[in-house]
Scaffold this active site. Sequence first.
Site: not given
Ligand code: PEP
Length: 738
Positions: A333, A698
């Site tokens: 396991h 992002c």
């Molecule tokens: C987000 O809000 O996705 C971003 C990339 O900015 P932060 O995380 O710095 O607010």
Amino acid sequence: MKPTTKEDIDPFEEIIEGVKHAKGVKQDTELDVDDLKTLVEKYKVAVKAKTGKDFPQEPQQQLWRAIQAVFDSWNNDRAKYYRILNKIPEDWGTAVNVQAMVFGNMGNTSATGVGFTRDASTGENIFNGEYLINAQGEDVVAGIRTPQQITLIGSKRWAELQGVPEDVRKNQFPSLEESLPETYQELKNVQEKLEQHFKDMQDIEFTIQNGKLWLLQCRNGKRTGAAMVQIACDLLREGKIDEKTALKRIEPNKLDELLHPIFTPEALKTAKFVAKGLPASPGAASGQIVFFADEAKKFAQSILVRIETSPEDLEGMNIARGILTARGGMTSHAAVVARGMGKCCVCGAGSLNINYKQRTLEVNGKVYAEGDWISLNGSTGDVFEGKLKTQEAQLSGDFGLIMDWAEKYTRMYVRTNADTPKDAQIARKFGAKGIGLTRTEHMFFEGERIKAMREMILASDLAGRQTALAKLLPFQRSDFEVTIRLLDPPLHEFVPHETAQQQELAQDMGLTLDQVKQKVHELAEFNPMLGHRGCRLGITYPEITEMQTRAIIEAALNIKAKGMDVKPEIMVPLVGNVNELEHQLKVVKKTAETVFQERKDTIHYLVGTMIEVPRACLVADQIGQIAEFFSFGTNDLTQMTLGFSRDDAGKFLPYYINNGILKVDPFQVLDRQGVGKMVELAVKNGKSTNPNLKVGICGEHGGEPSSVEFFHIVGLDYVSCSPFRVPIARVAAAIANL
Ligand code: PEP
Ligand code: MG
């Protein structure tokens, strides 16, 4: 089954242990018919005591109850946890197969085992696995008896690793190839046929009843990340699959395992060896010893040390840095689960004497207690004393091959979120094409920078802010040779809250302590995430945007002067209204023009915006008219679309997930139905007024495979993610395009 937590002792196991003890034997197989009759009577009493009902004696009734038990198991805690871990939807349900039983425990020409057509740990093209003579299937995986190797080569390798002399191996732990050669040959032929048919590494469960081979089950075998890459590339080289199929065999998240650290050669030179076990799941881990799965959280870095593990230990195994067991083979396991998790694991280290009551581990006369540091090398099976230094993983040539396929088949490209040159270097090595997000506020946390930043935040007038910004300019200019987001600092994170630091700042700024305290008090917000941040800061204090633009443009010109190509992209955060972007755009353009005139040189740059406020998605057609690119900030967009605070959702999200209200954490996996719709709408709206609009993402979802697939579907140009997620995102993006 063995006890898994200190409270939870399996009553059946306790009874059989008692019967064996009374008879003075060690193995279940040493019990005779009369012993088994006694055992069954005791089991019946235990069932009655626990359930208040007699154990049914009608075979039909027993069968129905057994079927019911399997269905019920879908809802037990460990099944729920397993589903969460592997993102398996709650509503799939389970199925029950009813089939005639064969018996591996009918004497010495009977056996049971588990085989793999290739090595599940390294990917090596070699048939391997374990078996036990005169045993039931459960005995192999439960790790109660030490299983033997199926092949002679495997058996010899095992003996070498364990330090077992050849004559002992041959007599006490012979391979199936030696003990039942004809059946072995049949099994070998069958495994070849199965792999040829399914064109993937197979995990085969078999039973031999009085010399006759029966296959119980066969499925694609679970494997480590390294084995996944090796097997996909080998199958391609062997002409069994084509390139696209090979790429689809890569589970992007599993690539993470190849990127894990290993112990440094120097650390290994002086490391104090404790014991050797089986190299069950590769990687290196150091941690403090815990003996119970439900105590894995006791230390920030723990190693779960068990005689053996069972499914109840799943959660603790996931929390621990590594797993070490005293019993069980490569298909136990602990080994199978750890490999699935990509967690470092050493199992079957037989020299360990574990005492759960005293919470100690004794090896060759030396005692280690709970909380002591140990280190595991899951690739060699070595266990060391103390905490060892690690170094980054070395990638095999086949990893490069996978990255080449990713490049060939992807439509989207992958950038990285990086705030430091080191981040950028790592990401570049993994094939990132530029930087999709630099969070400028992260550049101001250290040394002289934080002082100037605080002065800027606390300044009571324009002149004060300009003085502080002038100090920040040279730092910022030396930073910017990439895509940059203008400041988005939750201000409270930057001001000092301790009196000593406030005193220091007061001195630097020529203020009294009370004045600093007062200013800090004024800056406090009830809801900083929805407060004075993002473009709201640059709008109320345009001098900040001016300074940052100047730094970016000057840095770009400096790089251009060195003969390099640079394409800065200036990103305005948290825009919800086109007028906000328009305001910032004017400041940026005006400042850039001023710098161009001063330097008598120009550079091409883009100005775009993050789309992270729901309103921005709804009016993206307006924003698209003046933005040159959109970058979705899905962290904030998730926060604001769901109304879940990024900082506080941890308090209720586990409850939501455990109770099926949400299937997964929306901050990890994009909520396609809600946040995803917002993204889709914004892309459509933005492109309706600006067909050339570049669109990317992002937020953290940029490195999560199923989210990446969604971004591909809605037509984004790129995803940007943290450096170590770059290979994962590249493969996920390519697979989405197949
Ligand atoms: C987000 O809000 O996705 C971003 C990339 O900015 P932060 O995380 O710095 O607010
Ligand atoms: Mg954001």
